[in-house]
Design a protein around this motif. Structure first.
Motif, PDB file in Angstrom:
ATOM      1  N   LEU A 123     -28.387 -32.519 -51.071  1.00 46.27           N
ATOM      2  CA  LEU A 123     -28.470 -32.951 -49.674  1.00 46.27           C
ATOM      3  C   LEU A 123     -28.403 -31.745 -48.753  1.00 46.27           C
ATOM      4  O   LEU A 123     -27.612 -30.838 -48.973  1.00 46.27           O
ATOM      5  CB  LEU A 123     -27.320 -33.908 -49.351  1.00 46.27           C
ATOM      6  CG  LEU A 123     -27.330 -35.246 -50.081  1.00 46.27           C
ATOM      7  CD1 LEU A 123     -26.042 -36.006 -49.755  1.00 46.27           C
ATOM      8  CD2 LEU A 123     -28.525 -36.072 -49.682  1.00 46.27           C
ATOM      9  N   PRO A 124     -29.165 -31.699 -47.649  1.00 45.02           N
ATOM     10  CA  PRO A 124     -30.210 -32.673 -47.309  1.00 45.02           C
ATOM     11  C   PRO A 124     -31.489 -32.383 -48.069  1.00 45.02           C
ATOM     12  O   PRO A 124     -31.709 -31.264 -48.520  1.00 45.02           O
ATOM     13  CB  PRO A 124     -30.413 -32.435 -45.814  1.00 45.02           C
ATOM     14  CG  PRO A 124     -30.126 -30.971 -45.653  1.00 45.02           C
ATOM     15  CD  PRO A 124     -29.028 -30.659 -46.627  1.00 45.02           C
ATOM     16  N   ARG A 125     -32.348 -33.396 -48.227  1.00 42.14           N
ATOM     17  CA  ARG A 125     -33.622 -33.214 -48.918  1.00 42.14           C
ATOM     18  C   ARG A 125     -34.663 -32.678 -47.954  1.00 42.14           C
ATOM     19  O   ARG A 125     -34.778 -33.113 -46.828  1.00 42.14           O
ATOM     20  CB  ARG A 125     -34.106 -34.536 -49.504  1.00 42.14           C
ATOM     21  CG  ARG A 125     -33.302 -34.983 -50.709  1.00 42.14           C
ATOM     22  CD  ARG A 125     -33.789 -36.312 -51.206  1.00 42.14           C
ATOM     23  NE  ARG A 125     -35.200 -36.294 -51.560  1.00 42.14           N
ATOM     24  CZ  ARG A 125     -35.875 -37.361 -51.929  1.00 42.14           C
ATOM     25  NH1 ARG A 125     -35.273 -38.520 -51.997  1.00 42.14           N
ATOM     26  NH2 ARG A 125     -37.149 -37.273 -52.238  1.00 42.14           N
ATOM     27  N   ASN A 126     -35.451 -31.744 -48.400  1.00 36.74           N
ATOM     28  CA  ASN A 126     -36.609 -31.262 -47.636  1.00 36.74           C
ATOM     29  C   ASN A 126     -37.605 -30.702 -48.634  1.00 36.74           C
ATOM     30  O   ASN A 126     -37.456 -30.887 -49.832  1.00 36.74           O
ATOM     31  CB  ASN A 126     -36.187 -30.210 -46.588  1.00 36.74           C
ATOM     32  CG  ASN A 126     -35.418 -29.052 -47.213  1.00 36.74           C
ATOM     33  OD1 ASN A 126     -35.836 -28.495 -48.220  1.00 36.74           O
ATOM     34  ND2 ASN A 126     -34.290 -28.705 -46.617  1.00 36.74           N
ATOM     35  N   ILE A 127     -38.620 -30.019 -48.164  1.00 38.07           N
ATOM     36  CA  ILE A 127     -39.685 -29.596 -49.074  1.00 38.07           C
ATOM     37  C   ILE A 127     -39.236 -28.502 -50.028  1.00 38.07           C
ATOM     38  O   ILE A 127     -39.926 -28.195 -50.983  1.00 38.07           O
ATOM     39  CB  ILE A 127     -40.942 -29.128 -48.311  1.00 38.07           C
ATOM     40  CG1 ILE A 127     -40.637 -27.873 -47.488  1.00 38.07           C
ATOM     41  CG2 ILE A 127     -41.497 -30.236 -47.447  1.00 38.07           C
ATOM     42  CD1 ILE A 127     -41.873 -27.230 -46.886  1.00 38.07           C
ATOM     43  N   THR A 128     -38.106 -27.884 -49.793  1.00 35.69           N
ATOM     44  CA  THR A 128     -37.631 -26.843 -50.706  1.00 35.69           C
ATOM     45  C   THR A 128     -36.495 -27.319 -51.588  1.00 35.69           C
ATOM     46  O   THR A 128     -35.916 -26.539 -52.321  1.00 35.69           O
ATOM     47  CB  THR A 128     -37.158 -25.609 -49.918  1.00 35.69           C
ATOM     48  OG1 THR A 128     -36.051 -25.984 -49.075  1.00 35.69           O
ATOM     49  CG2 THR A 128     -38.276 -25.043 -49.077  1.00 35.69           C
ATOM     50  N   GLN A 129     -36.150 -28.598 -51.487  1.00 31.62           N
ATOM     51  CA  GLN A 129     -35.086 -29.119 -52.333  1.00 31.62           C
ATOM     52  C   GLN A 129     -35.527 -30.432 -52.951  1.00 31.62           C
ATOM     53  O   GLN A 129     -36.010 -31.323 -52.268  1.00 31.62           O
ATOM     54  CB  GLN A 129     -33.809 -29.333 -51.522  1.00 31.62           C
ATOM     55  CG  GLN A 129     -33.176 -28.035 -51.037  1.00 31.62           C
ATOM     56  CD  GLN A 129     -31.966 -28.303 -50.186  1.00 31.62           C
ATOM     57  OE1 GLN A 129     -32.022 -29.084 -49.254  1.00 31.62           O
ATOM     58  NE2 GLN A 129     -30.860 -27.660 -50.512  1.00 31.62           N
ATOM     59  N   GLY A 130     -35.362 -30.548 -54.237  1.00 33.87           N
ATOM     60  CA  GLY A 130     -35.736 -31.769 -54.925  1.00 33.87           C
ATOM     61  C   GLY A 130     -35.258 -31.697 -56.360  1.00 33.87           C
ATOM     62  O   GLY A 130     -34.599 -30.742 -56.767  1.00 33.87           O
ATOM     63  N   SER A 131     -35.574 -32.699 -57.136  1.00 32.08           N
ATOM     64  CA  SER A 131     -35.151 -32.736 -58.527  1.00 32.08           C
ATOM     65  C   SER A 131     -36.325 -32.415 -59.439  1.00 32.08           C
ATOM     66  O   SER A 131     -37.409 -32.963 -59.280  1.00 32.08           O
ATOM     67  CB  SER A 131     -34.611 -34.126 -58.871  1.00 32.08           C
ATOM     68  OG  SER A 131     -34.313 -34.208 -60.246  1.00 32.08           O
ATOM     69  N   SER A 132     -36.104 -31.529 -60.375  1.00 34.59           N
ATOM     70  CA  SER A 132     -37.116 -31.262 -61.394  1.00 34.59           C
ATOM     71  C   SER A 132     -36.543 -31.507 -62.781  1.00 34.59           C
ATOM     72  O   SER A 132     -37.158 -31.148 -63.777  1.00 34.59           O
ATOM     73  CB  SER A 132     -37.629 -29.822 -61.284  1.00 34.59           C
ATOM     74  OG  SER A 132     -36.561 -28.915 -61.441  1.00 34.59           O
ATOM     75  N   THR A 133     -35.363 -32.117 -62.851  1.00 33.80           N
ATOM     76  CA  THR A 133     -34.719 -32.408 -64.123  1.00 33.80           C
ATOM     77  C   THR A 133     -34.278 -33.858 -64.150  1.00 33.80           C
ATOM     78  O   THR A 133     -33.724 -34.376 -63.179  1.00 33.80           O
ATOM     79  CB  THR A 133     -33.487 -31.510 -64.335  1.00 33.80           C
ATOM     80  OG1 THR A 133     -33.878 -30.136 -64.285  1.00 33.80           O
ATOM     81  CG2 THR A 133     -32.838 -31.795 -65.680  1.00 33.80           C
TER      82      THR A 133
END
Length: 366
Positions: A123-133
């Protein structure tokens, strides 16, 4: 085929997950506040309310005499359905400050309830943070079985998973999302791609990667790709549910053809369905139920509409096949607002849906 509404309820909170109990008239719903409700959908009454979770219940699953539930803050619970009492719990987050959350689209139990698969987001989510696992845990022992690394087969800056799907027999896992690769030197986003990765659940090895769209001008163009496996696990359906959505049906390569790449070729023979929205494939029939953002429930005939090729794996790289002249078997406006949850019963005889106007409905397929 005849489709008729069996029952409907006005609920108090937004529904975030649905599950039928096999061979009964019980329907379980998880909601935004963390409560789980059990309804007798044939009798039209609420049977019980299960309270323990403190955040949205993102996944629930009935398995024999037990109900498994999982919430946004990574809390797993096992309930005895006969007594509606909680039997055991486990928390996967490592701190109470809530730095990680689970999205509704990225948490699923396998059909037999043995495993839970989920992805977490910072948190917070944006274009540079996400899940890849993605993490797979055993629901009885609560131990981590394995992880699935998504979209990491090339030089990628960020992986962002949209949603996951599990095959009807529980042997295959697929995840869709966006690979973001940005060159700060020249401001180039051309490395951004929409991908679907597929694994064998038994050993965790990758089966193939589907390139849904190998080029996006920028990540803001991306629309979530929803997935569903066919009842025989031989096909997988992709849909981008906003606006005029394109549906594409692909042949699933055999597990022995490991780590191949198959490319989508966008062309005029793809079906354009107005606002397809979320969907679920019947576990026993070749039709798909769509719940649209404008409140329409549609049943689409997949088997008779699709013209399937028989590609050779892994030599061929053009594996995609598209749906043509899809027949809408049934259409009804269930709500003035978006349908946000959709779920078939284990035998495919019933369909439950919830909408943003806080209506819960059950339909029977005859």
């Amino acid at each position: 085929m005849e489709i008729q509404r069996v029952s409907q309820w006005q609920v108090q909170k937004s529904i975030t997950s649905l599950a039928f109990q096999a061979e009964t008239s019980c329907l379980f719903t998880g909601n935004q506040t963390g409560n789980i409700h059990c309804y007798d959908f044939k009798g039209g009454s609420e049977v019980a309310t299960l309270q323990w979770h403190k955040s949205p219940v993102v996944a629930i699953k009935c398995c024999e005499d037990y109900l498994y539930s999982f919430d946004k803050l990574q809390n797993l619970a096992c309930w005895n359905i006969n007594t509606f009492q909680i039997e055991r719990t486990h928390t996967y987050s490592s701190t109470s400050s809530l730095p990680w959350t689970v999205e509704v689209e990225c948490a699923k139990f396998t059909p037999n309830g043995k495993y839970l698969i989920f992805g977490i987001y910072s948190l917070p989510r944006n274009i540079t943070q996400g899940s890849s696992t993605l993490y797979m845990v055993d629901t009885k022992t609560t131990s981590l079985v394995r992880t699935f690394e998504w979209g990491l087969w090339s030089n990628v800056d960020v992986g962002h998973i949209d949603t996951i799907a599990i095959s009807k027999d529980g042997t295959l896992l697929a995840a869709s999302g966006l690979n973001i690769n940005f060159s700060a030197y020249d401001g180039d986003w051309s490395g951004c791609r929409e991908l679907i990765d597929q694994w064998c659940i038994e050993d965790g090895e990758s089966v193939c990667i589907y390139e849904h769209d190998f080029y996006l001008f920028r990540p803001s163009e991306h629309i979530r790709i929803d997935l569903a496996f066919s009842p025989d696990n031989q096909k997988i359906l992709f849909s981008q549910g906003e606006g005029i959505g394109g549906l594409s049906l692909w042949n699933v390569p055999p597990v022995e053809s490991r780590r191949i790449t198959v490319s989508a070729e966008h062309s005029g023979n793809m079906l354009l369905l107005d606002s397809p929205g979320i969907f679920d494939w019947s576990p026993t029939k070749d039709f798909v139920a769509f719940g649209s953002p404008n409140g329409f429930l549609r049943f689409v005939d997949i088997e008779n509409a699709a013209i399937l090729s028989k590609p050779t794996f892994p030599q061929s790289v053009e594996q995609t096949v598209h749906i043509r002249n899809v027949a809408i078997l049934f259409e009804h406006q269930c709500s003035q607002l978006a349908i946000d949850q959709l779920c078939f019963s284990q035998t495919g005889g019933y369909l439950a849906l919830s909408s943003q106007d806080l209506m819960l409905q059950v339909w029977q397929i005859l």
